[in-house]
Write an enzyme that holds these catalytic residues in place. Sequence first.
Site, short mmCIF file in Angstrom:
data_model
loop_
_atom_site.label_atom_id
_atom_site.label_comp_id
_atom_site.label_asym_id
_atom_site.label_seq_id
_atom_site.Cartn_x
_atom_site.Cartn_y
_atom_site.Cartn_z
N VAL A 3 12.28 43.48 71.81
CA VAL A 3 11.95 42.37 70.92
C VAL A 3 12.41 41.09 71.60
CG1 VAL A 3 12.38 41.28 68.69
CG2 VAL A 3 12.18 43.76 68.84
N ASN B 168 7.75 31.00 65.89
CA ASN B 168 7.22 30.18 64.80
C ASN B 168 6.17 29.26 65.38
OD1 ASN B 168 6.81 28.84 62.40
ND2 ASN B 168 8.58 27.49 62.65
N ASP C 154 9.13 32.25 61.14
CA ASP C 154 10.06 31.13 61.21
C ASP C 154 11.47 31.71 61.24
OD1 ASP C 154 11.70 28.96 60.84
OD2 ASP C 154 10.55 28.09 59.20
N ASN D 73 16.22 34.37 72.07
CA ASN D 73 15.96 33.20 72.89
C ASN D 73 15.74 31.93 72.08
OD1 ASN D 73 14.96 31.71 75.40
ND2 ASN D 73 13.15 31.65 74.09
N TYR E 125 24.36 21.98 67.14
CA TYR E 125 23.89 22.75 68.29
C TYR E 125 25.06 23.29 69.10
CZ TYR E 125 21.19 23.88 72.49
OH TYR E 125 20.61 24.53 73.56
N LYS F 22 26.08 27.26 69.44
CA LYS F 22 26.11 27.90 70.76
C LYS F 22 27.50 28.43 71.08
CE LYS F 22 21.80 27.48 71.60
NZ LYS F 22 20.97 28.70 71.52
#
Length: 269
Positions: free
Chosen positions: A12, A40, A65, A90, A156, A160
């Site tokens: 996947v 998405n 989404d 990813n 962000y 991460k």
Amino acid sequence: MTFQERYGPWAVVAGASEGVGRSFARAIAAKGVHCILLANGGPLEEAAVEIEADYRVECRTAHIDLSRPETFAEIVAAVGPRDIGLYVANAGADPYGARFHDRPASDWLGLIGTNITTTVQSCHHFGGRMRTRRRGGLLIVNSGACYGGCGSLAIYTAAKAFQLNLSESLWSELRPHGVDVLTLVLGQTDTPAYHRLQAKKGMPSSPNLASPDAVAAVGLERLPHGPVCNWGLADDDAGYLPASAAERRERVVAIEAALERVFGKAEPA
């Protein structure tokens, strides 16, 4: 074991319509593993048709989404009874490049959903099955933003950093069960998402961008040797990774100054 035996029969790839995700899907298919592509929007069907024609594997798609609460149930439905030996997380780019209070909280919750909630649920589900069968791999595509916070990238960098710590922890837990875990920490990469942000912010073109195909090749090569691979650095090279509180503080200030050229100087209270 061969790659196909270790990480097949199905993989996947989340965020697979373009850029690094598409390169991962192609590289995985080239090794004889069937793919389920999630994204998405974007040219997802085109990617699937291309991969099937080039590598003679099955390639299924699902337009999902990845930021929404119901995402995980949709992923499970798209996978169905297929035996997943490799999960590549990813998706997760920041499309905003904005300061925390300059966007509604709902935008940041969506970014958290993609990077954290969906990743946790998927790694728990697929990783648990891999642990039972004692083979497989989880590969989380990350960013150098994981190593410290900075203005204009608050959520962000936080998301991460979560992925970094999650990957290291899962590597420790799953390694005895034959399951490989890697977070691939990237710098600036030549992807459509990066170029869209550049255009949105009026940023100049950056030299020496990493190639998505090269990124995917290195990620799959380093997967058995987790938990972290820093793009462009040797395994024993600390590079830009700070250690002390003072060095982390200096890094935040340095990035703050660099980002002022793009986002402008923060207004004083």
